[in-house]
Design a protein around this motif. Structure first.
Motif, PDB file in Angstrom:
ATOM      1  N   PRO A  48       0.933  -1.279   0.027  1.00 25.41           N
ATOM      2  CA  PRO A  48       0.009  -0.212   0.164  1.00 25.41           C
ATOM      3  C   PRO A  48       0.835   1.263   0.076  1.00 25.41           C
ATOM      4  N   GLU A  49       1.931   1.251   0.568  1.00 24.53           N
ATOM      5  CA  GLU A  49       2.787   2.358   0.515  1.00 24.53           C
ATOM      6  C   GLU A  49       3.540   2.779  -0.823  1.00 24.53           C
ATOM      7  N   VAL A  63     -10.050   6.227  -5.684  1.00 30.13           N
ATOM      8  CA  VAL A  63      -9.679   4.953  -6.615  1.00 30.13           C
ATOM      9  C   VAL A  63     -10.931   4.418  -7.351  1.00 30.13           C
ATOM     10  N   MET A  64     -10.595   4.176  -8.675  1.00 31.45           N
ATOM     11  CA  MET A  64     -11.523   3.522  -9.380  1.00 31.45           C
ATOM     12  C   MET A  64     -11.159   2.046  -9.682  1.00 31.45           C
ATOM     13  N   ALA A  65     -11.815   1.072  -9.258  1.00 30.09           N
ATOM     14  CA  ALA A  65     -11.281  -0.240  -9.553  1.00 30.09           C
ATOM     15  C   ALA A  65     -11.820  -0.863 -10.811  1.00 30.09           C
ATOM     16  N   HIS A  66     -11.024  -2.047 -10.995  1.00 26.01           N
ATOM     17  CA  HIS A  66     -11.127  -2.797 -11.953  1.00 26.01           C
ATOM     18  C   HIS A  66     -11.046  -4.211 -12.009  1.00 26.01           C
ATOM     19  N   GLY A 114     -13.766   1.128  -0.319  1.00 23.30           N
ATOM     20  CA  GLY A 114     -13.920   2.518  -0.777  1.00 23.30           C
ATOM     21  C   GLY A 114     -13.685   2.985  -1.978  1.00 23.30           C
ATOM     22  N   ALA A 115     -13.462   2.097  -2.987  1.00 20.26           N
ATOM     23  CA  ALA A 115     -13.690   2.598  -4.252  1.00 20.26           C
ATOM     24  C   ALA A 115     -14.826   3.386  -4.718  1.00 20.26           C
ATOM     25  N   PHE A 168      -6.244   1.685   2.124  1.00 25.10           N
ATOM     26  CA  PHE A 168      -5.104   2.693   2.272  1.00 25.10           C
ATOM     27  C   PHE A 168      -5.074   4.061   1.553  1.00 25.10           C
ATOM     28  N   LEU A 169      -5.335   3.781   0.468  1.00 23.14           N
ATOM     29  CA  LEU A 169      -5.354   4.957  -0.444  1.00 23.14           C
ATOM     30  C   LEU A 169      -6.407   5.921  -0.159  1.00 23.14           C
TER      31      LEU A 169
END
Length: 275
Positions: A98-99, A139-142, A179-180, A131-132
């Protein structure tokens, strides 16, 4: 609200809140002129890592770098005023931790002016998405077919058929819970896409999925017909720019060789003509 009626670009929060409203429209772009062409008509523009294949002649997206995404992202941003820009995180820029993902996502947003980043993966990336988003990176996920994983998926195959159905559903739920603000569903059977769209409280963006998704995305070069030899099943050609362009180039070459171009109207006289 239609894209042409907007004054400013929507935010990731507004995109998320649009779930169930008018379908969202998204296209890829990699250059300023293309971004300008679509700005009045789409809700979101994706600077996709597909740029590696579309503009750089790579065989897949795995060779795309952060430098490429920053360069093309900044170019696209210069052409946008009404559409929200999302930039793909390239392969190897977020999977380690995540970092690592935060450092690279922050760099992409800083250097391009993007409103959000997109990354591939479901359950395995949920921790990173969490984390982001906790650190102000939308964040948009895929999920479904994730092109950066073609070596483990065995190629560009439909995902979510038969026993694989539960995995894709679990991936979609995981990124939403993490959270996306939206999720791309690529090459997922229509019935499963509909189930996912109903199950999630965030918008689904289909590409080879279902007309009932909350939005759709295509690679702009595909839908404009800039490629003549490659046409995925899920692409509808809305133009034939590739064939038209080749015809125009041939006509130019023929006229140059025949010395019919440039004509008198294209060259300059020794003296300034008088009115």
């Amino acid at each position: 609200m239609s894209a042409s009626a907007r004054v400013t670009a929507p935010t990731p929060s507004e995109i998320r809140a649009s779930k169930g409203a008018e379908p969202l429209v998204m296209l890829t772009a990699y250059t300023t002129p293309m971004a300008q062409m679509m700005d009045d008509h789409v809700d979101m523009v994706l600077v996709g890592d597909s740029v590696g294949m579309v503009l750089h002649g790579l065989p897949d997206t795995l060779g795309v770098t952060m430098e490429m995404m920053c360069l093309h992202g900044a170019a696209v941003k210069r052409g946008l005023h009404k559409a929200m820009m999302v930039v793909d995180m390239p392969f190897g820029s977020y999977e380690e931790s995540p970092e690592q993902a935060f450092r690279n996502a922050a760099a992409l947003m800083r250097d391009t002016g993007a409103a959000a980043v997109k990354l591939e993966g479901g359950v395995t990336m949920a921790e990173t998405i969490r984390f982001l988003t906790a650190r102000s990176i939308p964040v948009m996920a895929h999920v479904g077919l994730t092109p950066q994983a073609i070596n483990t998926l065995g190629g560009y195959k439909v995902q979510g058929r038969g026993d694989d159905r539960a995995r894709v559903m679990a991936d979609a739920k995981a990124v939403a819970e993490a959270g996306a603000f939206s999720v791309v569903l690529e090459k997922v059977p229509a019935s499963l896409s509909d189930e996912i769209t109903s199950a999630l409280d965030i918008p689904t963006i289909g590409i080879g999925a279902s007309a009932n998704c909350d939005g759709q995305v295509l690679v702009v070069d595909d839908m404009l017909g800039l490629f003549t030899a490659f046409k995925p099943k899920f692409v509808k050609r809305y133009g034939t720019l590739g064939a038209d362009g080749e015809t125009a180039i041939k006509a130019y070459a023929d006229e140059v060789r025949a010395r019919s171009f440039p004509g008198p109207e294209h060259v300059f006289a020794d003296e300034v003509p008088t009115k």
